[in-house]
Design a protein around this motif. Structure first.
Motif, mmCIF file in Angstrom:
data_model
loop_
_atom_site.group_PDB
_atom_site.id
_atom_site.type_symbol
_atom_site.label_atom_id
_atom_site.label_comp_id
_atom_site.label_asym_id
_atom_site.label_seq_id
_atom_site.Cartn_x
_atom_site.Cartn_y
_atom_site.Cartn_z
ATOM 1 N N ARG A 262 0.993 -1.068 -0.246
ATOM 2 C CA ARG A 262 0.115 0.215 -0.169
ATOM 3 C C ARG A 262 0.790 1.462 0.061
ATOM 4 N NH1 ARG A 262 -2.633 -3.585 3.079
ATOM 5 N NH2 ARG A 262 -4.937 -3.748 2.677
ATOM 6 N N LEU A 265 -2.232 8.124 -1.644
ATOM 7 C CA LEU A 265 -2.484 8.695 -2.848
ATOM 8 C C LEU A 265 -2.673 10.110 -2.418
ATOM 9 C CD1 LEU A 265 -4.746 6.412 -4.649
ATOM 10 C CD2 LEU A 265 -2.344 6.820 -5.073
ATOM 11 N N HIS A 275 -7.260 8.341 0.757
ATOM 12 C CA HIS A 275 -7.330 7.321 -0.392
ATOM 13 C C HIS A 275 -5.662 6.754 -0.698
ATOM 14 C CE1 HIS A 275 -10.967 8.877 -1.937
ATOM 15 N NE2 HIS A 275 -10.290 9.848 -1.608
ATOM 16 N N THR A 276 -5.838 5.150 -0.524
ATOM 17 C CA THR A 276 -4.507 4.541 -0.647
ATOM 18 C C THR A 276 -4.703 3.629 -1.691
ATOM 19 O OG1 THR A 276 -4.356 4.272 1.828
ATOM 20 C CG2 THR A 276 -3.215 2.874 0.580
ATOM 21 N N GLU A 277 -3.630 3.441 -2.430
ATOM 22 C CA GLU A 277 -3.679 2.375 -3.552
ATOM 23 C C GLU A 277 -3.128 1.034 -3.146
ATOM 24 O OE1 GLU A 277 -1.837 3.277 -7.600
ATOM 25 O OE2 GLU A 277 -0.434 1.617 -6.991
ATOM 26 N N ARG A 279 -1.991 -2.741 -3.649
ATOM 27 C CA ARG A 279 -1.482 -3.558 -4.944
ATOM 28 C C ARG A 279 -1.278 -4.957 -4.335
ATOM 29 N NH1 ARG A 279 0.224 -1.700 -9.845
ATOM 30 N NH2 ARG A 279 1.726 -2.955 -11.150
ATOM 31 N N THR A 312 -4.734 -4.106 -8.883
ATOM 32 C CA THR A 312 -4.488 -2.794 -8.080
ATOM 33 C C THR A 312 -5.827 -2.243 -7.866
ATOM 34 O OG1 THR A 312 -2.504 -2.256 -9.388
ATOM 35 C CG2 THR A 312 -3.611 -0.297 -8.617
ATOM 36 N N GLU A 313 -6.181 -1.885 -6.839
ATOM 37 C CA GLU A 313 -7.342 -1.346 -6.311
ATOM 38 C C GLU A 313 -7.037 0.241 -5.329
ATOM 39 O OE1 GLU A 313 -10.023 -4.515 -4.571
ATOM 40 O OE2 GLU A 313 -7.794 -5.504 -4.670
ATOM 41 N N THR A 314 -8.099 0.809 -5.102
ATOM 42 C CA THR A 314 -8.079 2.066 -4.325
ATOM 43 C C THR A 314 -8.979 1.930 -3.187
ATOM 44 O OG1 THR A 314 -7.749 3.536 -6.332
ATOM 45 C CG2 THR A 314 -8.414 4.408 -4.311
ATOM 46 N N GLU A 315 -8.357 2.133 -1.928
ATOM 47 C CA GLU A 315 -8.877 2.145 -0.713
ATOM 48 C C GLU A 315 -9.346 3.514 0.019
ATOM 49 O OE1 GLU A 315 -7.437 -2.141 0.980
ATOM 50 O OE2 GLU A 315 -6.332 -0.184 1.568
ATOM 51 N N SER A 316 -10.454 3.700 0.454
ATOM 52 C CA SER A 316 -10.831 4.965 1.034
ATOM 53 C C SER A 316 -11.093 4.870 2.383
ATOM 54 C CB SER A 316 -11.926 5.519 0.053
ATOM 55 O OG SER A 316 -11.544 5.727 -1.160
#
Length: 318
Positions: A262, A265, A275-277, A279, A312-316
């Motif tokens: 992680r 972002l 926001h976190t990317e 992987r 790859t996803e984005t977490e909030s």
């Protein structure tokens, strides 16, 4: 005998015959479960683990299993449990028949509750039953954590498709008999414990870790040094069943390992969310083996480690 009395006797005799009849599931074309997002994410799991809960005859031969060890039965959202964690509650006996998922078996119990199940015709069956945990197995002639058994399902009326459980009675233990010499519990332990135990299961753990580590090192799509937060997850599960057509015992082990990286972002204007990317690097493996009625291994399939495409996803979060 009056005509009315004769008709009543005939009706009662007909009902008795109907009760004695054993339900047989109608012949249906082979069906498959609707693919899910997890099937696409974990293709090997979808391939080796059962996805259906089909109709079950009123009398069946199957595997009753309450093996706990350090791998768990294929239940839950996607069937995966941490290998390092034992089951929080005592395992109970469940039935494996054909390619169906494990079914909850409810046995006669004077102190149990009235439970409702659907038979093969979709009608309610109400009986006073309860699940049998491993520690109470001896009361039902279950002296090991897995047995090949013959039993009656919902009083001979079968179990409807998509049902999670059924009422069981007329239990007969078949394994370790002249007709079925195999020892189901011994075969289950011999197959699974070399994957599940910390010492004997070290080889596949090391291999799958190395495979995902190599995927991280060779990933040219991201600057790995930017991902400061890193987590790992090791999971494993098993499935066992009796295949009536071939008269074989099937045991499947499945394992997976994921590495999650992680990085934060940039904050978005006007938003309080962080926001976190994420992987993710993952790999799967599986082992399938079939034994005949004597306990002889008749089929074996070792699925090699399969490294999955990077996700790859984005977490909030707030």
């Amino acid at each position: 005998m009056s005509l009315r009395t004769l008709l009543l006797v005939m009706a009662l005799a007909g009902a008795a015959r109907a009760d004695d009849e054993v339900f047989r599931c109608p012949a249906e074309p082979e069906t498959t479960a609707t693919p899910t997002a997890d099937d696409a994410r974990w293709p090997l799991f979808a391939k080796v683990m059962p996805t259906l809960r089909g109709c079950i005859d009123g009398e069946v031969i199957g595997v009753l299993v309450a093996y706990s060890g350090r791998v768990q039965s294929a239940l839950g959202a996607d069937g995966i449990y941490e290998l390092v964690m034992d089951r929080a509650t005592e395992p109970v006996y469940k039935l494996g028949v054909g390619n169906n998922r494990l079914r909850q078996a409810q046995f006669p119990s004077p102190t149990g509750e009235d439970t409702i199940m659907l038979d093969g015709a979709g009608q309610n069956v109400i009986m006073k039953t309860s699940e049998v945990p491993l520690s109470r197995g001896k009361a039902y002639k279950l002296v090991a954590d897995a047995h090949l058994v013959k039993l009656r399902v919902n009083g001979g009326r079968g179990s409807g498709a998509k049902e999670f459980g059924f009422h069981a009675d007329n239990l007969e233990v078949l394994d370790r008999t002249k007709a079925y010499p195999l020892d189901v519990s011994r075969l289950l332990h011999a197959t699974l414990e070399r994957f599940a135990s910390e010492r004997r299961g070290s080889e596949w753990r090391e291999q799958i870790r190395k495979a995902t580590a190599a995927a991280v090192r060779t990933d040219l799509g991201a600057k790995i040094a930017d991902y400061k937060s890193r987590t790992e997850h090791l999971g494993g599960t098993y499935f066992t069943t009796w295949q009536p057509e071939s008269k074989t015992l099937r045991i499947v082990f499945y394992g997976r390992f994921t590495r999650e990286l992680r990085k934060p972002l940039p904050a978005q204007s006007g938003s309080k969310k962080r926001h976190t990317e994420l992987r993710t690097y993952a790999a799967e493996l599986a082992y399938e083996v079939d034994f005949d009625v004597t306990g002889k291994r008749v089929a074996e399939n070792r699925h090699p480690i399969s490294v999955l495409p990077v996700r790859t996803e984005t977490e909030s979060s707030y």
